[in-house]
Enzyme design. Structure first.
Site, PDB file in Angstrom:
ATOM      1  N   GLU A  89      48.905  65.042  34.132  1.00 47.00           N
ATOM      2  CA  GLU A  89      48.959  64.283  32.882  1.00 47.00           C
ATOM      3  C   GLU A  89      47.551  63.853  32.461  1.00 47.00           C
ATOM      4  OE1 GLU A  89      51.636  63.556  30.939  1.00 47.00           O
ATOM      5  OE2 GLU A  89      52.905  64.769  32.260  1.00 47.00           O
TER       6      GLU A  89
ATOM      7  N   HIS B  17      56.097  58.867  42.348  1.00 49.45           N
ATOM      8  CA  HIS B  17      56.633  60.018  41.615  1.00 49.45           C
ATOM      9  C   HIS B  17      56.363  61.313  42.360  1.00 49.45           C
ATOM     10  CE1 HIS B  17      57.184  63.095  38.533  1.00 49.45           C
ATOM     11  NE2 HIS B  17      57.943  62.222  37.899  1.00 49.45           N
TER      12      HIS B  17
END
Length: 264
Positions: free
Chosen positions: A90, A146
């Site tokens: 990201e 995550h």
């Protein structure tokens, strides 16, 4: 005078309650720190932005849209602070997007994600400890991160190691989509007789993964897997963005943001 903007970039969430306590609060703290900058928001998860658009009729800009808008409005300087935890895909995608704008502003700067320097890891260990119960001698604390296929996933085992080095020997990290995972936790604690486990998010927001994968009612949630193995399970559902000491790290990174230039 130069027109200045502060662009806070997050993955995003469709859970409004946790967003208000986490992303919104990080944005508010950063805005107060840079009052001379016009605040703007951008998210990187197109799936979540599409969901918000369909459910609420609200359009949230992605970073490219936000930067195009700032350029069209005549802003000269842009400070970008991501709320990502690791320097993963990201953040990498965000950085490459910014390179397309480096010659459209007088200056464009970007701060680091949460876990970048070794000092960050130590500060995060302390920050997380502020929400631990005072007496944890009879508990194993399991944090859900995550995880990622990106090589920056190494931040999670590093963070696990730092917790131990900083004196939190009963704290473990496992991830949903990377290493270490829940099986790793079981192998690490196979000889530990402690049967009391406290589950805590290691994510900025307590969103879908936390509500479903960590403490959900499905058989494969971590809570139910642990219960099926005879553990006593409790949880503290607080997104990391709710912790002031975590938000302070993002503020530090924004203050130390590095400027992109033609040679970037």
């Amino acid at each position: 005078m130069n027109k200045k903007a502060l662009l806070v970039v997050s993955f995003g969430t469709s859970y409004d309650e946790t967003r208000k306590k986490t992303i919104d609060q990080i944005e508010m703290d950063l805005s107060k720190t840079f009052p001379e900058h016009e605040f703007r928001r951008a998210w990187t998860s197109q799936m979540i932005m599409n969901k918000i658009k369909k459910r609420d009729g609200i359009h949230i800009n992605n970073p490219t849209e936000a930067l195009e808008k700032l350029h069209s409005e005549g802003y000269d300087e842009v400070l970008i602070q991501p709320t990502h935890i690791i320097n993963g895909s990201e953040y990498e995608g965000l950085y490459h997007d910014l390179l397309n704008f480096k010659d459209k502003f007088k200056s464009i700067s970007i701060g680091n994600p949460l876990l970048t320097s070794m000092e960050d890891y130590k500060k995060v260990a302390f920050a997380m400890s502020t929400i631990f119960p005072k007496d944890t001698d009879d508990k194993l604390i399991l944090l859900m991160g995550h995880g990622s296929e990106h090589h920056a996933n190494s931040a999670y085992p590093c963070m696990d190691y730092v917790f131990n080095e900083e004196g939190y020997s009963n704290v473990y990290i496992a991830t949903v989509e990377g290493f270490p995972d829940l099986d790793t936790f079981f192998s690490q604690t196979v000889s530990n007789p402690t049967k009391n486990i406290l589950l805590i998010p290691f994510m900025i927001v307590a969103g879908d993964h936390i509500q479903n994968d960590l403490v959900g009612d499905e058989k494969d949630s971590w809570k139910n897997i642990l219960l099926s193995k005879g553990y006593n399970v409790d949880s503290i559902i607080i997104g990391m963005g709710e912790i002031q000491e975590i938000r302070d790290i993002f503020i530090e990174h924004a203050k130390k943001a590095r400027q992109l230039n033609v040679e970037s």
